[in-house]
Write a protein that holds these residues in place. Structure first.
Motif, mmCIF file in Angstrom:
data_model
loop_
_atom_site.group_PDB
_atom_site.id
_atom_site.type_symbol
_atom_site.label_atom_id
_atom_site.label_comp_id
_atom_site.label_asym_id
_atom_site.label_seq_id
_atom_site.Cartn_x
_atom_site.Cartn_y
_atom_site.Cartn_z
ATOM 1 N N GLY A 30 -2.887 8.765 -9.305
ATOM 2 C CA GLY A 30 -3.477 9.975 -8.927
ATOM 3 C C GLY A 30 -4.877 10.107 -8.406
ATOM 4 O O GLY A 30 -5.653 9.059 -8.950
ATOM 5 N N ASP A 31 -5.471 10.795 -7.665
ATOM 6 C CA ASP A 31 -6.843 10.855 -7.221
ATOM 7 C C ASP A 31 -7.825 11.262 -8.279
ATOM 8 O O ASP A 31 -7.468 12.392 -8.933
ATOM 9 C CB ASP A 31 -6.688 11.864 -5.968
ATOM 10 N N GLY A 32 -8.679 10.555 -8.696
ATOM 11 C CA GLY A 32 -9.755 10.876 -9.788
ATOM 12 C C GLY A 32 -9.110 10.673 -11.166
ATOM 13 O O GLY A 32 -9.669 10.771 -12.301
ATOM 14 N N THR A 33 -7.958 9.877 -11.300
ATOM 15 C CA THR A 33 -7.299 9.599 -12.761
ATOM 16 C C THR A 33 -8.134 8.413 -13.347
ATOM 17 O O THR A 33 -8.628 7.591 -12.631
ATOM 18 C CB THR A 33 -5.924 9.315 -12.703
ATOM 19 N N VAL A 34 -7.958 8.288 -14.706
ATOM 20 C CA VAL A 34 -8.701 7.171 -15.267
ATOM 21 C C VAL A 34 -7.561 6.754 -16.071
ATOM 22 O O VAL A 34 -6.992 7.141 -16.841
ATOM 23 C CB VAL A 34 -9.620 7.682 -16.456
ATOM 24 N N LEU A 35 -7.348 5.252 -15.949
ATOM 25 C CA LEU A 35 -6.187 4.585 -16.298
ATOM 26 C C LEU A 35 -6.738 3.490 -17.447
ATOM 27 O O LEU A 35 -7.883 3.174 -17.235
ATOM 28 C CB LEU A 35 -5.546 3.788 -15.106
ATOM 29 N N VAL A 42 -0.754 0.287 -5.378
ATOM 30 C CA VAL A 42 -1.382 1.671 -5.017
ATOM 31 C C VAL A 42 -0.001 2.151 -4.039
ATOM 32 O O VAL A 42 0.344 1.615 -3.046
ATOM 33 C CB VAL A 42 -2.587 1.724 -4.112
ATOM 34 N N THR A 43 0.281 3.342 -4.159
ATOM 35 C CA THR A 43 1.418 3.898 -3.627
ATOM 36 C C THR A 43 1.367 5.260 -2.922
ATOM 37 O O THR A 43 0.744 6.145 -3.879
ATOM 38 C CB THR A 43 2.801 4.048 -4.242
ATOM 39 N N LEU A 44 1.382 5.652 -1.627
ATOM 40 C CA LEU A 44 1.210 6.798 -1.112
ATOM 41 C C LEU A 44 2.724 7.301 -0.750
ATOM 42 O O LEU A 44 3.534 6.518 -0.050
ATOM 43 C CB LEU A 44 0.345 6.765 0.125
ATOM 44 N N THR A 45 2.848 8.697 -0.780
ATOM 45 C CA THR A 45 4.021 9.383 -0.499
ATOM 46 C C THR A 45 3.649 10.328 0.694
ATOM 47 O O THR A 45 2.922 11.293 0.261
ATOM 48 C CB THR A 45 5.061 9.925 -1.510
ATOM 49 N N PHE A 46 4.588 10.506 1.899
ATOM 50 C CA PHE A 46 4.181 11.461 2.827
ATOM 51 C C PHE A 46 5.412 12.470 2.946
ATOM 52 O O PHE A 46 6.710 12.270 2.366
ATOM 53 C CB PHE A 46 3.699 10.688 4.234
ATOM 54 N N SER A 47 5.073 13.332 3.903
ATOM 55 C CA SER A 47 6.164 14.737 4.033
ATOM 56 C C SER A 47 6.996 13.945 5.089
ATOM 57 O O SER A 47 8.134 14.537 5.382
ATOM 58 C CB SER A 47 5.369 15.608 4.641
ATOM 59 N N GLU A 48 6.833 13.024 5.805
ATOM 60 C CA GLU A 48 7.532 12.542 6.739
ATOM 61 C C GLU A 48 7.533 10.808 6.972
ATOM 62 O O GLU A 48 6.562 10.181 6.425
ATOM 63 C CB GLU A 48 7.574 12.763 8.324
ATOM 64 N N THR A 96 -12.063 2.595 -4.984
ATOM 65 C CA THR A 96 -12.023 3.723 -3.769
ATOM 66 C C THR A 96 -10.964 2.842 -2.966
ATOM 67 O O THR A 96 -10.703 1.839 -2.604
ATOM 68 C CB THR A 96 -13.294 3.763 -2.993
ATOM 69 N N VAL A 97 -9.811 3.707 -2.522
ATOM 70 C CA VAL A 97 -8.909 3.493 -1.568
ATOM 71 C C VAL A 97 -9.023 4.076 -0.498
ATOM 72 O O VAL A 97 -8.866 5.250 -0.597
ATOM 73 C CB VAL A 97 -7.410 3.516 -2.341
ATOM 74 N N ALA A 98 -9.066 3.315 0.725
ATOM 75 C CA ALA A 98 -9.188 4.054 2.157
ATOM 76 C C ALA A 98 -7.968 3.750 2.872
ATOM 77 O O ALA A 98 -7.534 2.386 2.728
ATOM 78 C CB ALA A 98 -10.465 3.568 2.979
ATOM 79 N N TRP A 99 -7.089 4.694 3.467
ATOM 80 C CA TRP A 99 -5.981 4.278 4.154
ATOM 81 C C TRP A 99 -5.823 4.975 5.361
ATOM 82 O O TRP A 99 -6.555 5.815 5.754
ATOM 83 C CB TRP A 99 -4.536 4.759 3.072
ATOM 84 N N ARG A 100 -4.940 4.324 6.129
ATOM 85 C CA ARG A 100 -4.731 4.607 7.457
ATOM 86 C C ARG A 100 -3.160 4.476 7.943
ATOM 87 O O ARG A 100 -2.852 3.303 7.813
ATOM 88 C CB ARG A 100 -5.707 4.021 8.500
ATOM 89 N N VAL A 101 -2.325 5.477 8.446
ATOM 90 C CA VAL A 101 -1.260 4.882 8.774
ATOM 91 C C VAL A 101 -1.023 5.868 10.108
ATOM 92 O O VAL A 101 -1.706 6.669 10.385
ATOM 93 C CB VAL A 101 -0.144 5.479 7.666
ATOM 94 N N VAL A 102 0.225 5.679 10.672
ATOM 95 C CA VAL A 102 0.827 6.399 12.061
ATOM 96 C C VAL A 102 1.959 7.248 11.503
ATOM 97 O O VAL A 102 2.892 6.768 11.139
ATOM 98 C CB VAL A 102 1.206 5.207 13.033
ATOM 99 N N THR A 114 -9.999 8.227 -4.942
ATOM 100 C CA THR A 114 -10.307 7.258 -6.133
ATOM 101 C C THR A 114 -9.486 7.067 -7.541
ATOM 102 O O THR A 114 -8.788 7.993 -7.621
ATOM 103 C CB THR A 114 -11.695 7.398 -6.527
ATOM 104 N N PHE A 115 -9.475 6.206 -8.096
ATOM 105 C CA PHE A 115 -8.991 6.033 -9.554
ATOM 106 C C PHE A 115 -10.101 4.971 -10.536
ATOM 107 O O PHE A 115 -10.698 4.294 -9.506
ATOM 108 C CB PHE A 115 -7.413 5.459 -9.441
ATOM 109 N N SER A 116 -9.971 5.340 -11.624
ATOM 110 C CA SER A 116 -10.869 4.221 -12.220
ATOM 111 C C SER A 116 -10.001 3.822 -13.498
ATOM 112 O O SER A 116 -9.069 4.238 -13.772
ATOM 113 C CB SER A 116 -11.869 5.278 -13.234
ATOM 114 N N VAL A 117 -10.462 2.430 -13.668
ATOM 115 C CA VAL A 117 -9.797 1.656 -15.038
ATOM 116 C C VAL A 117 -10.838 1.646 -16.055
ATOM 117 O O VAL A 117 -11.874 1.239 -15.884
ATOM 118 C CB VAL A 117 -9.618 0.190 -14.361
#
Length: 592
Positions: A30-35, A42-48, A96-102, A114-117
């Motif tokens: 999740g964005d801003g989480t500390v692990l 890294v997994t992203l889920t979208f509405s379509e 920092t994770v930057a992503w780009r999809v179509v 972002t996420f932190s370790v």
């Protein structure tokens, strides 16, 4: 009219930010989480469903250096996800994770989180994801899309006019047909070469990259554009056949059948690539879109054909046939348009609360004006048909004067000055009606050109239903201002510590809470107890306790229900020893 419409498109297309058509639902981590331990993916889920690129993920370490990652793919075979593997060992700090999809409807979207370790870094890598679209590339893409719609309307509409309305002389319609074919060819080629820079968010110069063009040809949008180009060859043969069928009317049924198949195939290349190809009820939506596009083309392209016909060889029967066909087209347009509006909006609030809804209202207003102009044209058509009948009757009833058998021919009548035409003269009345009909049809064509502009912009705008999903989802470019809050507290005489509290998603309904305590030196600090409560003073709600659990380095609660939007008071109590504790408050904004 064409240049004016393109100018309006440039103005509309250059205004406002680029729109995205898929909503980011969640990220893992999740964005801003500390692990405590580094994640493997890294997994992203979208509405379509979304398409992936070679550079769909960039992961930067705390120092701003790019982390070597695996190949991007879909998680568990689900097309609405994007996943990338991470190295086995990641150092401590913030990544920092930057992503780009179509999106499924061919529009690119991008963002970062972002996420932190172990513990957050004192500084994080700065990454600018930039706009989803390059402004110049996006504008050229919109212009090419508009020209492709316009060319399709000319090709399909004028061909349908020739086959269904049977004008006495269709030779004057060859030029607009040829112009439509070449325009569609050029616009489709432009869309194909601009596809790669459009997806990458780069300038038009990158359209010259042969490697990027080759990659485009393997994607669904690229395949559909190639299919459209391939269809233009049989369309050209059909246009030649159409001219012969006009001269040999017995071939009309076969020509009509071939034309219908080609029109359906062409329209499907749009239907499989636009909004209809993503979201709910996709098969029904694609069918509705294809029928909507065909009805639009038959009506609007037929208007152009009617204008040319009225100027070249006016014929009341042809006008009457087109009037009946236009009525059927309008009926199909209304039925499919209502369905597509419901599907795209999702709620009445989206009609005025989203850009898509406001553009849809503008289109409805323009179509209303168009229908009013069409009603006027129908009245002119009916009057013209009535006025032509007496003239034809007079021509049939006119007989020559009898000549006596064997006698001299009758004397030639003295030439007389032609009488000025009067309003009661049927031929003059018919000419006046034709001029009135031409003006009315021209008004329809002008409004129709503007309708096509709005439609093109509408197809590039985030639908209201998707906008609502995006509003409820995790933000694409980072956390909401209210979702991460840092509260300082005094640690006796040893200095000041801080508590970083993350609400996910920071909106009404269920939220996940994570809290990390830092000591005066900025390192993670262990405390005996951490309590968190929320109060909404304006509505006299609360306090609502977040039942935090010590997870060994950070505190969390899986579910915190905040029922109402508004400015909440968040109270944090940190027990720093067996007998000492300190409390602090912050006001945070919770959106609906």
């Amino acid at each position: 009219m064409l240049l004016g419409a393109v100018l309006v498109l440039l103005l509309l297309g250059g205004a406002g930010p680029a729109s995205a058509h898929a909503a980011l639902d969640s990220t893992d981590p999740g964005d801003g989480t500390v692990l405590q331990r580094a994640p493997r993916h890294v997994t992203l889920t979208f509405s379509e469903s979304v398409g992936l690129r070679d550079d769909s993920f960039r992961v930067l370490d705390p120092g701003g250096h790019r982390v070597r990652t695996g190949e991007a793919g879909h998680a568990d075979g689900r097309s609405d996800t994007a996943r990338v593997g991470l190295p086995a060992e990641l150092g401590e700090g913030t990544y920092t994770v930057a992503w780009r999809v179509v999106s499924a409807d061919s529009h690119p979207i991008s963002g970062a989180f972002t996420f932190s370790v172990g513990q957050p870094s004192t500084t994080t890598a700065a990454v600018d994801t930039g706009p989803s679209e390059d402004p110049l590339t996006a504008t050229l893409n919109k212009v090419a899309r508009y020209l492709s719609y316009l060319a399709a309307a000319l090709l399909i509409g004028i061909a349908a006019f020739v086959v269904l309305c049977r004008p006495p002389d269709a030779s004057a319609l060859r030029r607009p047909l040829v112009a439509g074919w070449w325009t569609l060819l050029g616009a489709t080629l432009a869309l194909l070469v601009l596809r790669a820079p459009y997806e990458a968010g780069t300038g038009p110069a990158d359209a010259l990259d042969a490697g990027a063009l080759a990659d485009t040809l393997t994607t669904r949008p690229g395949v559909l554009l190639l299919a459209r180009l391939a269809l233009l060859a049989p369309v050209a043969l059909f246009l030649v056949r159409l001219g012969r069928a006009d001269r040999h009317r017995r071939h009309r049924p076969l020509t009509a059948a071939v034309g219908a198949v080609l029109a359906l195939a062409l329209a499907s290349t749009w239907g499989a690539a636009e909004h209809a190809s993503a979201g709910i009820q996709v098969p029904l939506a694609v069918t509705s879109f294809v029928l909507h596009l065909l009805a639009t083309a038959i009506w609007l392209g037929g208007l152009v054909a009617l204008l040319v016909t009225l100027r070249a060889a006016p014929d009341a029967a042809t006008v009457a046939r087109f009037s009946r066909i236009a009525l059927v087209s309008v009926t199909v347009l209304v039925a499919t348009g209502v369905y597509q509006s419901w599907r795209g909006l999702g709620s009445w609030q989206a009609l005025t609360g989203t850009t898509y809804g406001r553009l849809l209202l503008a289109k409805v207003a323009l179509v209303t004006v168009l229908l009013a102009a069409a009603a006027v044209s129908r009245r002119w058509t009916a009057a013209l048909a009535t006025a032509r009948t007496p003239v034809r009757q007079r021509e049939r009833e006119r007989v020559p004067e009898p000549v006596p058998a064997g006698g001299p021919p009758p004397p030639e009548p003295e030439p007389a000055e032609p009488a000025p035409p009067t309003p009661d003269d049927p031929s003059t009345a018919a000419d006046d009606l034709r001029r009135g009909l031409r003006r009315s049809v021209l008004a329809e064509a002008v409004v129709a050109a503007v309708v096509l502009v709005v439609t093109t912009v509408l197809t590039s705008t985030l639908p209201g239903r998707a906008a609502d999903e995006a509003a409820r989802a995790v933000p694409a470019g980072g956390v909401l201002p209210a979702s991460v809050t840092t509260i300082p507290f005094e640690v006796g005489g040893s200095g000041r510590g801080t508590v970083q509290i993350t609400l996910d998603p920071g909106r009404t309904g269920d939220n996940a809470v994570q809290a990390v305590v830092f000591g005066p030196d900025g390192a993670l600090a262990a405390v005996p107890e951490l309590r968190l409560s929320f109060t909404l003073p304006d509505k006299d709600v609360g306090p609502i306790e977040a039942r935090l659990v010590d997870r060994g380095g950070y505190w969390s609660a899986n579910t915190l229900a905040l029922p109402l939007p508004g400015t909440w008071t968040m109270r944090t109590t940190v027990r720093v020893s067996e007998i000492d504790q300190v409390s602090a408050e912050r006001r945070i904004r919770i959106e609906r």
